[in-house]
Motif scaffolding. Structure first.
Motif, mmCIF file in Angstrom:
data_model
loop_
_atom_site.group_PDB
_atom_site.id
_atom_site.type_symbol
_atom_site.label_atom_id
_atom_site.label_comp_id
_atom_site.label_asym_id
_atom_site.label_seq_id
_atom_site.Cartn_x
_atom_site.Cartn_y
_atom_site.Cartn_z
ATOM 1 N N VAL A 142 0.836 -1.187 0.000
ATOM 2 C CA VAL A 142 0.000 0.000 0.000
ATOM 3 C C VAL A 142 0.874 1.241 0.000
ATOM 4 C CG1 VAL A 142 -1.874 1.166 1.226
ATOM 5 C CG2 VAL A 142 -1.651 -1.309 1.369
ATOM 6 N N PRO A 143 0.595 2.212 -0.861
ATOM 7 C CA PRO A 143 1.387 3.444 -0.828
ATOM 8 C C PRO A 143 1.193 4.143 0.519
ATOM 9 C CG PRO A 143 -0.566 3.727 -2.192
ATOM 10 C CD PRO A 143 -0.470 2.269 -1.874
ATOM 11 N N GLY A 144 2.285 4.670 1.051
ATOM 12 C CA GLY A 144 2.183 5.366 2.336
ATOM 13 C C GLY A 144 2.391 4.459 3.523
ATOM 14 N N TYR A 145 2.512 3.167 3.281
ATOM 15 C CA TYR A 145 2.771 2.232 4.371
ATOM 16 C C TYR A 145 3.983 1.381 4.042
ATOM 17 C CZ TYR A 145 -1.632 3.258 6.644
ATOM 18 O OH TYR A 145 -2.654 3.879 7.286
ATOM 19 N N ASP A 146 4.867 1.209 5.031
ATOM 20 C CA ASP A 146 6.027 0.346 4.896
ATOM 21 C C ASP A 146 5.701 -0.933 5.660
ATOM 22 O OD1 ASP A 146 8.349 -1.038 5.250
ATOM 23 O OD2 ASP A 146 9.568 0.707 5.773
ATOM 24 N N TYR A 147 5.564 -2.024 4.903
ATOM 25 C CA TYR A 147 5.180 -3.300 5.503
ATOM 26 C C TYR A 147 6.468 -4.089 5.733
ATOM 27 C CZ TYR A 147 1.949 -7.263 6.213
ATOM 28 O OH TYR A 147 1.221 -8.285 6.738
ATOM 29 N N GLY A 148 6.922 -4.196 6.996
ATOM 30 C CA GLY A 148 8.168 -4.879 7.304
ATOM 31 C C GLY A 148 7.926 -6.314 7.725
ATOM 32 N N LEU A 149 8.516 -7.268 6.998
ATOM 33 C CA LEU A 149 8.286 -8.679 7.284
ATOM 34 C C LEU A 149 9.604 -9.365 7.554
ATOM 35 C CD1 LEU A 149 5.936 -9.442 4.290
ATOM 36 C CD2 LEU A 149 5.307 -9.846 6.662
ATOM 37 N N LYS A 150 9.646 -10.199 8.612
ATOM 38 C CA LYS A 150 10.844 -10.994 8.862
ATOM 39 C C LYS A 150 10.726 -12.264 8.024
ATOM 40 C CE LYS A 150 12.489 -9.075 13.030
ATOM 41 N NZ LYS A 150 12.556 -7.754 12.380
ATOM 42 N N ILE A 151 11.692 -12.479 7.135
ATOM 43 C CA ILE A 151 11.615 -13.672 6.293
ATOM 44 C C ILE A 151 12.922 -14.457 6.359
ATOM 45 C CG2 ILE A 151 9.928 -12.739 4.651
ATOM 46 C CD1 ILE A 151 12.430 -12.347 2.774
ATOM 47 N N VAL A 152 12.797 -15.768 6.225
ATOM 48 C CA VAL A 152 13.964 -16.640 6.110
ATOM 49 C C VAL A 152 13.752 -17.496 4.871
ATOM 50 C CG1 VAL A 152 15.359 -18.423 7.198
ATOM 51 C CG2 VAL A 152 14.174 -16.743 8.622
ATOM 52 N N PRO A 153 14.469 -17.237 3.773
ATOM 53 C CA PRO A 153 14.296 -18.074 2.583
ATOM 54 C C PRO A 153 14.654 -19.518 2.928
ATOM 55 C CG PRO A 153 15.564 -16.114 2.066
ATOM 56 C CD PRO A 153 15.447 -16.167 3.548
ATOM 57 N N SER A 154 13.730 -20.447 2.645
ATOM 58 C CA SER A 154 13.959 -21.824 3.052
ATOM 59 C C SER A 154 14.312 -22.717 1.868
ATOM 60 C CB SER A 154 12.706 -22.369 3.742
ATOM 61 O OG SER A 154 11.611 -22.223 2.883
ATOM 62 N N GLU A 155 14.314 -22.159 0.686
ATOM 63 C CA GLU A 155 14.586 -22.977 -0.486
ATOM 64 C C GLU A 155 15.324 -22.111 -1.501
ATOM 65 O OE1 GLU A 155 11.983 -25.464 -3.659
ATOM 66 O OE2 GLU A 155 11.046 -25.111 -1.718
ATOM 67 N N ALA A 156 16.369 -22.674 -2.119
ATOM 68 C CA ALA A 156 17.100 -21.907 -3.125
ATOM 69 C C ALA A 156 16.403 -22.016 -4.474
ATOM 70 C CB ALA A 156 18.532 -22.419 -3.225
ATOM 71 N N GLY A 157 16.610 -21.011 -5.328
ATOM 72 C CA GLY A 157 16.007 -21.045 -6.656
ATOM 73 C C GLY A 157 15.515 -19.675 -7.082
ATOM 74 N N ASP A 158 14.863 -19.645 -8.250
ATOM 75 C CA ASP A 158 14.268 -18.406 -8.755
ATOM 76 C C ASP A 158 12.795 -18.366 -8.384
ATOM 77 O OD1 ASP A 158 16.631 -17.844 -9.887
ATOM 78 O OD2 ASP A 158 15.857 -17.553 -11.917
ATOM 79 N N PHE A 159 12.367 -17.270 -7.803
ATOM 80 C CA PHE A 159 10.953 -17.137 -7.465
ATOM 81 C C PHE A 159 10.396 -15.922 -8.170
ATOM 82 C CE2 PHE A 159 12.885 -19.484 -4.083
ATOM 83 C CZ PHE A 159 11.961 -20.497 -3.846
ATOM 84 N N GLY A 160 9.195 -16.083 -8.730
ATOM 85 C CA GLY A 160 8.552 -14.951 -9.389
ATOM 86 C C GLY A 160 7.744 -14.152 -8.394
ATOM 87 N N ILE A 161 7.593 -12.849 -8.662
ATOM 88 C CA ILE A 161 6.651 -12.046 -7.891
ATOM 89 C C ILE A 161 5.543 -11.647 -8.856
ATOM 90 C CG2 ILE A 161 6.320 -10.051 -6.427
ATOM 91 C CD1 ILE A 161 9.359 -9.879 -6.161
ATOM 92 N N ILE A 162 4.325 -11.957 -8.495
ATOM 93 C CA ILE A 162 3.173 -11.571 -9.303
ATOM 94 C C ILE A 162 2.483 -10.443 -8.570
ATOM 95 C CG2 ILE A 162 0.939 -12.327 -10.186
ATOM 96 C CD1 ILE A 162 1.937 -15.127 -10.253
ATOM 97 N N CYS A 163 1.934 -9.481 -9.320
ATOM 98 C CA CYS A 163 1.104 -8.466 -8.663
ATOM 99 C C CYS A 163 -0.279 -9.046 -8.495
ATOM 100 C CB CYS A 163 1.015 -7.173 -9.447
ATOM 101 S SG CYS A 163 -0.049 -5.994 -8.597
ATOM 102 N N ASN A 164 -0.747 -9.016 -7.256
ATOM 103 C CA ASN A 164 -1.995 -9.697 -6.929
ATOM 104 C C ASN A 164 -3.107 -8.741 -6.575
ATOM 105 O OD1 ASN A 164 -3.002 -12.184 -6.982
ATOM 106 N ND2 ASN A 164 -1.871 -12.951 -5.229
#
Lengths: 199, 604
Positions: A142-164
């Motif tokens: 959302v514009p105007g909001y910084d959404y901070g998430l703690k993430i730990v990638p658990s698998e190596a590889g290429d991942f796509g980002i889709i706009c949802n």
């Protein structure tokens, strides 16, 4: 006209006007109430035992300031370029910034498997949706909001980002990429990469 | 003696004949109901055509039937049409026809206001659809998330049509809600206590409260949007300190009660049909009433489950997960009570009953997937994918629309005095059932495989091609089913088998009067002693009173001013499109003329 006395519904009826609940109805109430309690108990259980709620914290941010921060981040850790979008490899455990804008994800992130990052998501213009493919996890950007998430990638590889989240005429072609390398920085075998390839 | 009889007869002549002018000026709740029904079906056809074009585009990957811009306009208008121009008004058609008949009243409390609601709805719908003529139909989704709808990102008139059109339609809904609440509270027949009312009237009552409480929230959200677009305010402008999340909260605070506005009338329809064709009183009448009220109440506390992905934090997530799961309980109670009503009953599988049974089963599919989204961690995987589309089409097509079809077959004999064709009805039902499942069941898998909503093409790599093709084929079968319904209505209107006053052997009051009912509904207002006035002892008196030759009855005369005023109200909103600040004042002046004439209109 008939001469019946006029009863109006606004006058409350005399005597015991309601009917007692039937025994079967009481059993039914009991089952329904018990089920309510089960569902109620599941929520805290899910949160504390299951750890299933995202750890995200949402903070207000000025879109221009956020964009400047992303530019600084790209400048600091840029390692290459992919179809005109810079590839950024931040140090392990650091804050990682991703910007959604009409209609691309900026920049491409290169992360290490098994290391915790703080992923920041925000938008420059309208609402976007961060959906990691093929993992199918969605976060609204959302514009105007910084959404901070703690993430730990658990698998190596290429991942796509889709706009949802619907963002206008280019919504269907708003694609991005996250590259996850092994702990030693190497890329996994061809098999994983091609299986998760996104147009 | 003879002159008195002539005077009495003159009072009962239907006001104003049957010409087009009589329809424009009618204030008879039954005729307004027919207007609502026909108009809603026209919009159903339009929304359906939009859906078919969308399905054609998605039948194959990388489809090229329409452009992305057209696609965006079509899916937006499909949603807006099906919610605001079909789902709500078709329920209002049933409210209008049935509430006065079911509670023993001669009309609604405010007949002219009722007509005004209808005309605003019609003109509002025409206004929304006129956007296609200038090629600038709303294109931001029916949910219209800010800031995509702002002047900066949607410079055309698209979002203006959206905000102004919905604003006008909201006015109509609020007036309708006020009217029905007043009618139900004040105009019941002697002895028609609240806890003796048919379930359909009860659910309409709850829905009306939702209408008058939810639509104002939408009005506020839309006013903010209109202000932002017309006068440069900053309610949703991020750069100026506005907040796009505000829109989401307001929209869903309206939007979730809205879901129950769409489904509660359907619950009411089922609760009237199933006892009739089971030859048993409704199981657990009181619990059915309470669960309906609870659904209405809790529907106010679940809105943020549409917003789990925005990052509300674990406490808000947990709260809205719980509240959403709790609302499934009264809903489940209803499902089980319908099953219990059928259990051990003498079932007759007529077309309305088939549609009702299918609704109970298929709605449950949608209900269960609804509980799946309610769990916020699961929702993060499902939100904005086709899984959600599958969910709410099971609720709204298999729930609302299917119940409306059941209601159409069930009450058609009351409205016209003729049965609808059962043979066509069975075809209609099976095509609907197969088409509906073939269209929407695969969407569960399409969604779980990761296809996002609102995208106008998809890649063959997603492996959803066959599933999408099946959905497209199903959509066309569904279209044939709707066509059959329309054909059946048109044929049966003139050629159906004649029906008596109570052809199904039902228990509720509307079946006491003749089919079709006279303009004044009941010759004498019957006295009600129980919940099933046509089943229990005393039924002869009820029928005799309802069909008695009437004494002097004063019915409200037809009025032209609702039609006139509606033009002014919708015109006020429409004239904002000109961009001149003074233009809407023309509409305001027109409305004022209408209201003054309305107020001083003689009522005899």
């Amino acid at each position: 006209m008939s001469k019946e006395p006029m009863h109006t519904a606004l006058v409350s009826p005399k005597g015991r006007w309601w009917e007692r609940a039937h025994a079967t109805e009481k059993v039914w109430f009991g089952i329904a109430f018990g089920w309510c309690m089960v569902l109620f108990a599941m929520m805290p259980l899910w949160h504390w035992k299951g750890g299933q709620n995202p750890s995200g914290i949402r903070r207000k941010v000025d879109p221009a300031a956020y964009e400047a921060r992303v530019q600084q981040f790209v400048q600091d850790y840029k390692v290459g370029e992919l179809k005109g979008i810079p590839v950024v490899e931040p140090p392990a455990g650091s804050d990682v910034y991703l910007l959604g804008r009409m209609w691309s994800w900026y920049p491409v992130l290169k992360l290490k498997k098994g290391v915790q990052y703080t992923l920041h998501l925000s938008s420059k213009d309208v609402n976007h949706g961060f959906s990691l493919f093929p993992v199918n996890v969605n976060f609204q950007v959302v514009p105007g909001y910084d959404y901070g998430l703690k993430i730990v990638p658990s698998e190596a590889g290429d991942f796509g980002i889709i706009c949802n989240e619907f963002c206008g005429i280019g919504h269907h072609m708003m694609l991005g990429k996250v590259i996850v390398t092994n702990e030693d920085g190497s890329m996994p075998g061809e098999k994983t990469a091609s299986a998760t390839e996104v147009r | 003696m003879a002159t008195a009889e002539a005077r009495v007869r003159a009072e009962f002549e239907p006001h104003g004949g049957t010409g087009i002018w009589s329809w424009i000026t009618t204030v008879d709740h039954k005729r307004i109901a027919i207007l609502y029904y026909v108009t809603s079906v026209v919009f159903l056809v339009l929304g359906g055509i939009e859906a078919l074009i969308i399905r054609l585009q998605l039948a194959q990957p990388n489809g090229t039937v329409i452009s992305a811009e057209t696609y965006n306009q079509l899916f937006t208008m499909h949603g807006v049409t099906m919610v605001f121009l079909m789902g709500m008004p078709i329920s209002v058609a049933f409210f209008n026809y049935l509430i006065p008949l079911q509670i023993g009243a001669r009309d609604v409390a405010f007949p002219r206001l009722n007509a005004l609601s209808y005309w605003i709805f019609l003109f509002g719908g025409i206004f929304l659809y006129s956007s296609f003529l200038v090629g600038q139909a709303p294109n931001g989704g029916w949910f219209g998330y800010a800031p995509l709808t702002s002047k900066q990102f949607t410079p055309g008139l698209n979002a203006d049509f959206y905000s102004l059109g919905l604003q006008a339609l909201g006015v109509a809904s609020i007036m309708g809600g006020v009217n029905f609440i007043t009618t139900i509270i004040n105009m019941r027949a002697p002895g028609m206590r609240l806890m003796r009312m048919p379930l359909f009237t009860w659910m309409s009552f709850v829905t009306s409260f939702l209408l008058i409480t939810a639509l104002p929230v939408l009005a506020v959200a839309l006013f903010f949007l209109t202000f932002d677009r017309q006068w440069g305010t900053n309610f949703y402008q991020v750069a100026a300190g506005g907040d796009p999340i505000l829109w989401q909260h307001l929209f869903w605070m309206f939007g979730h009660p809205e879901v129950y506005i769409l489904i509660l009338p359907a619950f009411g329809i089922l609760s009237d049909i199933i006892p009739t064709f089971s030859r048993k009183p409704l199981f657990g009448y009181a619990v059915m009433v309470y669960s309906g009220c609870l659904i209405g109440l809790i529907s106010w506390g679940v809105w943020a489950h549409h917003m789990f992905a925005t990052g509300l934090g674990p406490i808000a997530d947990s709260f809205f997960t719980i509240s959403t799961m709790i609302i499934a309980i009264p809903t489940g109670v209803k499902i089980f009570n319908w099953l219990a009503t059928m259990f051990g009953g003498q079932l007759r599988f007529t077309t309305p009953m088939l549609f009702s049974i299918a609704t109970v089963g298929l709605f449950t599919v949608g209900g269960i997937s609804g509980v799946m989204h309610a769990a916020s961690p699961a929702d993060l995987q499902q939100t904005d994918t086709y899984f959600v589309i599958a969910h709410f089409h099971y609720v709204l097509v298999a729930g609302t629309v299917s119940a409306v079809m059941a209601g159409t077959y069930y009450w058609f004999p009351k409205v016209t005095g003729r049965f609808m064709s059962e043979r066509l009805g069975k075809w209609n039902f099976w095509l609907f059932f197969i088409g509906m499942n073939l269209t929407f069941f695969p969407m569960h898998f399409i969604g779980l495989l990761g296809m996002p909503r609102r995208t106008f093409t998809y890649s063959p790599d997603l492996h959803v091609t066959n599933l999408n093709l099946s959905a497209t084929i199903g959509a066309f079968i569904l279209a044939i089913a709707f066509l059959l319904l329309i054909v059946n209505v048109l044929i049966s209107r003139r050629n159906g088998a004649p029906a008596s006053h109570n052809p199904w052997g039902a228990a509720t009051l509307e079946w006491a009067t003749s089919s079709p009912p006279p303009e004044y509904n009941f010759g004498r207002i019957p006295v009600i002693h129980n919940r099933e006035p046509l089943w229990l002892p005393g039924k002869e008196e009820v029928v005799e009173a309802a069909q008695a030759r009437p004494g002097a009855i004063h019915m409200p005369p037809p009025s032209f001013w609702p039609f006139f005023t509606a033009i002014g109200i919708v015109g006020t909103f429409a004239l904002f499109l000109t961009g001149h600040w003074w233009a809407p004042l023309i509409g305001v002046a027109w409305t004022a003329i209408g209201i003054v004439n309305w107020a001083y209109e003689p009522t005899h």
